[in-house]
Design an enzyme around this catalytic site. Structure first.
Site, PDB file in Angstrom:
ATOM      1  N   GLU A 181     -24.327  51.315 -84.944  1.00 48.52           N
ATOM      2  CA  GLU A 181     -24.189  52.008 -85.559  1.00 48.52           C
ATOM      3  C   GLU A 181     -23.335  53.348 -86.252  1.00 48.52           C
ATOM      4  O   GLU A 181     -22.605  54.190 -85.262  1.00 48.52           O
ATOM      5  CB  GLU A 181     -24.413  52.608 -83.088  1.00 48.52           C
ATOM      6  CG  GLU A 181     -24.936  52.680 -82.039  1.00 48.52           C
ATOM      7  CD  GLU A 181     -24.878  52.978 -81.181  1.00 48.52           C
ATOM      8  OE1 GLU A 181     -24.152  53.625 -81.012  1.00 48.52           O
ATOM      9  OE2 GLU A 181     -25.780  52.529 -79.718  1.00 48.52           O
ATOM     10  N   GLU A 382     -28.947  47.021 -78.191  1.00 49.20           N
ATOM     11  CA  GLU A 382     -28.354  47.631 -77.159  1.00 49.20           C
ATOM     12  C   GLU A 382     -30.383  48.897 -76.048  1.00 49.20           C
ATOM     13  O   GLU A 382     -30.509  49.423 -76.989  1.00 49.20           O
ATOM     14  CB  GLU A 382     -27.816  48.382 -77.617  1.00 49.20           C
ATOM     15  CG  GLU A 382     -26.433  48.051 -77.263  1.00 49.20           C
ATOM     16  CD  GLU A 382     -25.537  49.500 -77.776  1.00 49.20           C
ATOM     17  OE1 GLU A 382     -25.371  50.264 -77.066  1.00 49.20           O
ATOM     18  OE2 GLU A 382     -24.367  48.674 -78.813  1.00 49.20           O
TER      19      GLU A 382
END
Ligand code: IFM
Length: 477
Positions: A181, A382
């Site tokens: 991320e 995720e």
């Protein structure tokens, strides 16, 4: 464009057919070093930006820190046994940079590397595929003191660190993720400052984003050179961005946020260029003078896999003059150049993070990456939800979380049927952990952690997920 269809209600799972996933689908769960390890000052580990940030009063809710977290550093053996009990086929973990290369430069710390060697051996011994993430936000503090990600040199330091980890673990780890991320590292770390290192400067956030991707490209090349058999990828957190109405101004707001949230990373990484409209939006923030010849070729070094983290959707509207700013997203903003765009809530069910539950958004996101960007294998690295959990008679019945997983796995299956080469799914998270600026107040785990006793209790979602893995799919509901 009109509003997206309302997401399915959460908490109740009814009338769903059974679904089977493709053979070999990789079922896993994920964690990250600073969120679970603890042992912050042990084994030669030195501070990262998250140690400094969490120890700074006012930065993390209730002053929580990762000093102890889930004490996974000392409980790794029993945690891996628990993963095996749940039938996980893969475990995605991150390596703590300051544990294996204290200070972020120079030689490896043998004791730090040894922890990960033991973890990987333990996983392999239980037939669990290790999936290693190199950077899940814990930049060694001395590198931040030297300028952090806005400084170009940090990218080169990251590639050195990647080589050092590959030298130690490359013989046993097949799957490598460079960054987790990068949007969060760049725009929450250097834009809004709600994440470490807590700086707030739009131009720095943009530079950080570029240097994170440059570090990624250099690391991919280093990992490939060291281990040609490694499967290397990056994980981006993506959001469908939907205009709140058919008005052209709302469509423009959505274009802007999509540029900053998604295309800022997808385009350089998978196409080797920054989108022209995004650069125009950022013209008042930066002149992109930090981008050097050859950078975009490095950043777009071919990959083996792409990781997608998916949680929710953004619904946005054009700025309203003199409107009250929404506190989380504003002052300072993590959307440089588009600070006035409004984030709209639709009144649909939300998680304890106040994030709207929108499983169809996962189908949209996966299809977009595949149809607009790449034929590479995709993995949901995720996906998960925070809810308030209660321990009653030694059990945690987390029906909301279970329903969230169910809806998103059905969405993942729909994406596969639509032609997306989705090869695996990692639940976030294996266990409750340090949720960054929210400390321990938000629980994402399938396994409940009592932070006083460190007792782990698999919640009903964990038992359910074990059954999903066993069947390679979902039972009828
Ligand atoms: O806990 C985080 C994780 O570290 C990165 N992705 C989102 C999760 C939930 O906020």
């Amino acid at each position: 464009m009109s509003n997206p269809a309302s997401p399915p209600a959460v908490g109740v799972v009814v009338d769903r057919p059974p679904l089977t996933f493709p053979p070999g689908f990789l079922w896993g769960a994920a964690t990250a070093a600073y969120q679970i390890e603890g042992a912050a000052a042990e084994g030669g580990r030195t501070p990262s930006i998250w140690d400094t940030f969490s120890h700074t009063p006012g930065r993390v809710v209730e002053g929580h820190t990762g000093d102890v977290a889930c004490d996974h550093y000392h409980r790794m053996g029993s945690d891996v046994a628990l993963m095996a009990e749940l039938g996980l086929r893969s475990y995605r973990f991150s390596v703590s940079w300051p544990r294996v290369q204290p200070g972020g430069t120079g030689p490896a710390n043998a004791e730090g590397l040894d922890f990960y060697r033991r973890l990987v051996d333990e996983l392999l011994g239980h037939g669990i595929e290790p999936w290693l993430t190199l950077y899940h936000w814990d930049l060694p503090q001395p590198l931040e003191d030297a300028g952090g990600w806005p400084a170009r040199d940090t990218a080169a330091r990251f590639a050195d660190y990647a080589t050092l980890v590959s030298d130690a673990l490359g013989d046993r780890v097949r799957y490598w993720t460079t960054l987790n991320e990068p949007w969060c590292s760049a725009f929450l770390g250097y834009g809004s400052g709600v994440h470490a290192p807590g700086r707030s400067d739009g131009a720095d956030a943009v530079r950080a984003g570029h240097h994170l991707m440059l570090g990624h490209g250099l690391a991919v090349q280093a990992l490939r050179a060291a281990r040609p058999s490694a499967e290397v990828g990056v994980t981006v957190n993506l959001y469908p961005v939907t205009p709140a109405s058919d008005a052209p101004a709302d469509a423009d707001a959505a274009r802007r946020i999509d540029g900053l949230a998604n295309r800022f990373f997808l385009d350089p990484l998978l196409r080797g260029s920054y989108p022209a409209d995004l650069m125009a939006d950022l013209a008042g923030v930066t002149d992109f003078g930090h981008v050097r010849d050859g950078d975009l070729a490095t950043i777009s070094t071919p990959l083996d896999v792409v990781g997608v983290n998916y949680y929710s959707r953004h619904v946005v509207a054009a700025p309203v003059p003199d409107a009250e700013p929404e506190p989380y997203w504003r002052a300072p903003s993590c959307w440089p150049g588009s600070e006035d765009v409004r984030f709209v809530t639709r009144g649909v069910p939300v998680t304890d993070m106040n994030w709207e539950i929108d499983a169809p958004g996962l189908v949209e996101t996966l299809r977009r990456v595949h149809e607009e960007y790449t034929d590479l294998p995709l993995y949901v690295t995720e996906n998960g939800s925070a809810f308030v959990d209660e321990v009653v008679d030694g059990r945690v019945e987390d029906a909301d979380r279970l329903a969230y997983f169910d809806a998103h796995l059905r969405a993942a299956h729909e994406a596969i049927e639509a032609g997306v080469p989705l090869r695996g799914y990692f639940a976030w998270s294996l266990m409750d952990n340090f949720e960054w600026a929210w400390g321990y107040t938000k629980r994402f785990g399938m396994v409940h952690v009592d932070y006083d006793t460190q007792v782990r209790i698999p919640k009903s979602s964990a038992r359910w997920y074990a059954e999903v893995i066993r069947r390679n799919g979902l039972a009828a509901q």
